[in-house]
Motif scaffolding. Structure first.
Motif, PDB file in Angstrom:
ATOM      1  N   VAL A 194       3.560   3.819  -2.621  1.00 44.73           N
ATOM      2  CA  VAL A 194       3.790   5.373  -2.258  1.00 44.73           C
ATOM      3  C   VAL A 194       2.637   6.347  -1.393  1.00 44.73           C
ATOM      4  O   VAL A 194       1.830   6.640  -2.710  1.00 44.73           O
TER       5      VAL A 194
ATOM      6  N   TYR B 189      11.855  -3.766  -6.670  1.00 42.90           N
ATOM      7  CA  TYR B 189      11.169  -3.120  -7.562  1.00 42.90           C
ATOM      8  C   TYR B 189      11.419  -4.083  -8.981  1.00 42.90           C
ATOM      9  O   TYR B 189      12.886  -4.946  -8.752  1.00 42.90           O
TER      10      TYR B 189
ATOM     11  N   MET C  81       2.988  11.028   0.674  1.00 40.72           N
ATOM     12  CA  MET C  81       3.513  12.417  -0.438  1.00 40.72           C
ATOM     13  C   MET C  81       3.294  13.413   0.462  1.00 40.72           C
ATOM     14  O   MET C  81       2.090  13.519  -0.268  1.00 40.72           O
TER      15      MET C  81
ATOM     16  N   LEU D 135      13.271   6.140  -3.607  1.00 38.11           N
ATOM     17  CA  LEU D 135      11.450   6.620  -3.619  1.00 38.11           C
ATOM     18  C   LEU D 135      11.827   4.459  -4.406  1.00 38.11           C
ATOM     19  O   LEU D 135      10.684   3.524  -3.631  1.00 38.11           O
ATOM     20  N   TYR D 136      12.168   4.201  -5.300  1.00 36.11           N
ATOM     21  CA  TYR D 136      11.988   2.672  -6.131  1.00 36.11           C
ATOM     22  C   TYR D 136      12.509   1.606  -4.298  1.00 36.11           C
ATOM     23  O   TYR D 136      13.280   1.760  -4.720  1.00 36.11           O
ATOM     24  N   PRO D 137      11.278   0.954  -5.022  1.00 37.23           N
ATOM     25  CA  PRO D 137      11.900  -0.561  -4.017  1.00 37.23           C
ATOM     26  C   PRO D 137      12.291  -1.735  -3.951  1.00 37.23           C
ATOM     27  O   PRO D 137      12.879  -1.179  -5.391  1.00 37.23           O
TER      28      PRO D 137
ATOM     29  N   ILE E 122      13.823  11.086  -6.908  1.00 40.43           N
ATOM     30  CA  ILE E 122      13.327   9.670  -7.024  1.00 40.43           C
ATOM     31  C   ILE E 122      13.659   8.422  -7.055  1.00 40.43           C
ATOM     32  O   ILE E 122      13.436   7.559  -6.787  1.00 40.43           O
TER      33      ILE E 122
ATOM     34  N   TYR F 211       2.899   0.239  -5.021  1.00 42.91           N
ATOM     35  CA  TYR F 211       3.995   0.102  -4.336  1.00 42.91           C
ATOM     36  C   TYR F 211       3.709   0.903  -3.052  1.00 42.91           C
ATOM     37  O   TYR F 211       4.416   1.140  -1.969  1.00 42.91           O
TER      38      TYR F 211
ATOM     39  N   ILE G 175       7.666  13.896  -8.423  1.00 44.95           N
ATOM     40  CA  ILE G 175       8.711  14.491  -7.391  1.00 44.95           C
ATOM     41  C   ILE G 175      10.156  14.835  -8.237  1.00 44.95           C
ATOM     42  O   ILE G 175      10.735  14.528  -9.167  1.00 44.95           O
TER      43      ILE G 175
ATOM     44  N   ARG H  12      -3.180   7.561  -7.860  1.00 42.21           N
ATOM     45  CA  ARG H  12      -2.662   7.264  -6.497  1.00 42.21           C
ATOM     46  C   ARG H  12      -1.486   5.872  -7.435  1.00 42.21           C
ATOM     47  O   ARG H  12      -1.475   5.900  -8.154  1.00 42.21           O
ATOM     48  N   ASP H  13      -0.603   6.245  -6.291  1.00 42.56           N
ATOM     49  CA  ASP H  13      -0.136   4.982  -6.164  1.00 42.56           C
ATOM     50  C   ASP H  13      -0.557   2.862  -5.299  1.00 42.56           C
ATOM     51  O   ASP H  13      -0.008   2.405  -4.928  1.00 42.56           O
TER      52      ASP H  13
END
Ligand SMILES: [Zn+2]
Length: 320
Positions: free
Chosen positions: A32, A66, A1, A61-63, A58, A30, A53, A26-27
């Motif tokens: 990001v 999820y 990002m 961005l959810y995979p 947003i 997933y 974000i 950090r993420d």
């Protein structure tokens, strides 16, 4: 990002614009990319992901994997998922009168099905169009696509409203809580679960705490801050339940050790029963680990809950 894609936002509770950065994280779930800053409002102490974000971006961005949106399951799997919601149903029924319930962010419909089987009339709202359509078409549930704010339910129709692992994802928590109050009958109950920022686990693991989950968790609440938020809407917290489970503890330990963690959400992490250890190890090794787990870790988790330092909180809020 990249940082130009992030926005700075005023505090959702007091509108303050001065923040003190607590740490960067950090993420780890997933992947990001980028670093995210966790900050505390200098005025009211609410902790937030800031910068963040923008709300409009947003959802994309959810995979697909999820976890609350996992929808390709067999009848057997579905029964298991629904049975896994019993703890939440029991908690709700301890405080709410059985009637008409709304689940906000109803995911794949597992909690709504659990309530329906227990004799409740149910409705849901869900931001993901795919998930909402699944609940309507495959499960026959009455689910609107959208947020609680956009769904515009009639006033004072629900006996209970639930937010399971949802509130920490909201960009507009105060407005959402006020809307929940509007659609709730007088005497009705709101039940919600969320990570506890004042938990022992968060203090120990800091930026490696599993429950931070940037960029998806926008605000990080503690019982102290929640008390103030609920008071803003002229409602009252009736009860706070604390729970710590192996799911978040083991995940936090793995993050701290630099290991990758498998994609899993905190969806069931607030259940009262800790998950025992399983895997590809030999039976003897697994048995030994589980003995240690049952005799040492489980009592330690319960002790943290007793001290109100549990990793998760379940709030019961009543509209008087
Ligand atoms: Zn503030």
């Amino acid at each position: 990002m990249i940082s130009s894609e992030l926005e700075k936002a005023p505090c959702a509770i007091c509108g303050g614009i001065e923040f003190a950065e607590l740490f960067k994280t950090r993420d780890y779930l997933y992947g990001v990319p980028g670093e995210f800053s966790i900050s505390k409002c200098k005025n009211c102490s609410l902790v937030s992901l800031n910068p963040r974000i923008p709300k409009e971006r947003i959802a994309s961005l959810y995979p697909d994997n999820y976890e609350p949106y996992s929808m390709s399951f067999s009848q057997e799997m579905l029964s298991k998922l629904v049975a896994g919601q019993e703890g939440r149903r029991i908690l709700l029924e301890r405080h709410a009168q059985k009637g008409f319930a709304l689940d906000v962010g109803s995911g794949d419909g597992r909690f709504l099905l659990c309530l329906k089987q227990a004799g409740w009339r149910v409705a849901g709202c869900e931001l993901s169009e795919k998930s909402a359509a699944f609940q309507r078409d495959s499960l026959g549930l009455d689910v609107k696509t959208g947020s609680l704010l956009s769904s515009r339910f009639d006033s004072e129709i629900f006996d209970a409203i639930t937010f399971w692992s949802v509130f920490e994802h909201l960009y507009d928590p105060l407005e959402t809580l006020a809307e929940a109050k509007r659609v709730l009958k007088p005497g009705g109950v709101i039940a919600m679960s969320m990570p506890n920022f004042d938990s022992l686990e968060r203090m120990v693991f800091r930026s490696k705490w599993f429950c931070l989950q940037p960029p998806f968790h926008i605000y990080h609440y503690s019982p102290k801050v929640m008390k103030r938020i609920v008071a803003e809407t002229e409602m009252k917290i009736e009860k706070v339940y604390y729970s710590t489970t192996a799911t978040s503890l083991i995940s936090s330990m793995r993050i701290a050790k630099g290991h990758s963690i498998s994609v899993q959400s905190d969806e069931n992490a607030n259940d009262a029963t800790p998950t025992r250890i399983s895997g590809s190890e030999s039976r003897v090794k697994q048995f030994a680990k589980n003995v240690v787990f049952d005799c040492a870790i489980v009592p330690a988790l319960r002790f943290a809950d007793l001290l109100r330092l549990g990793a998760y909180t379940n709030y019961v809020i009543r509209k008087t």
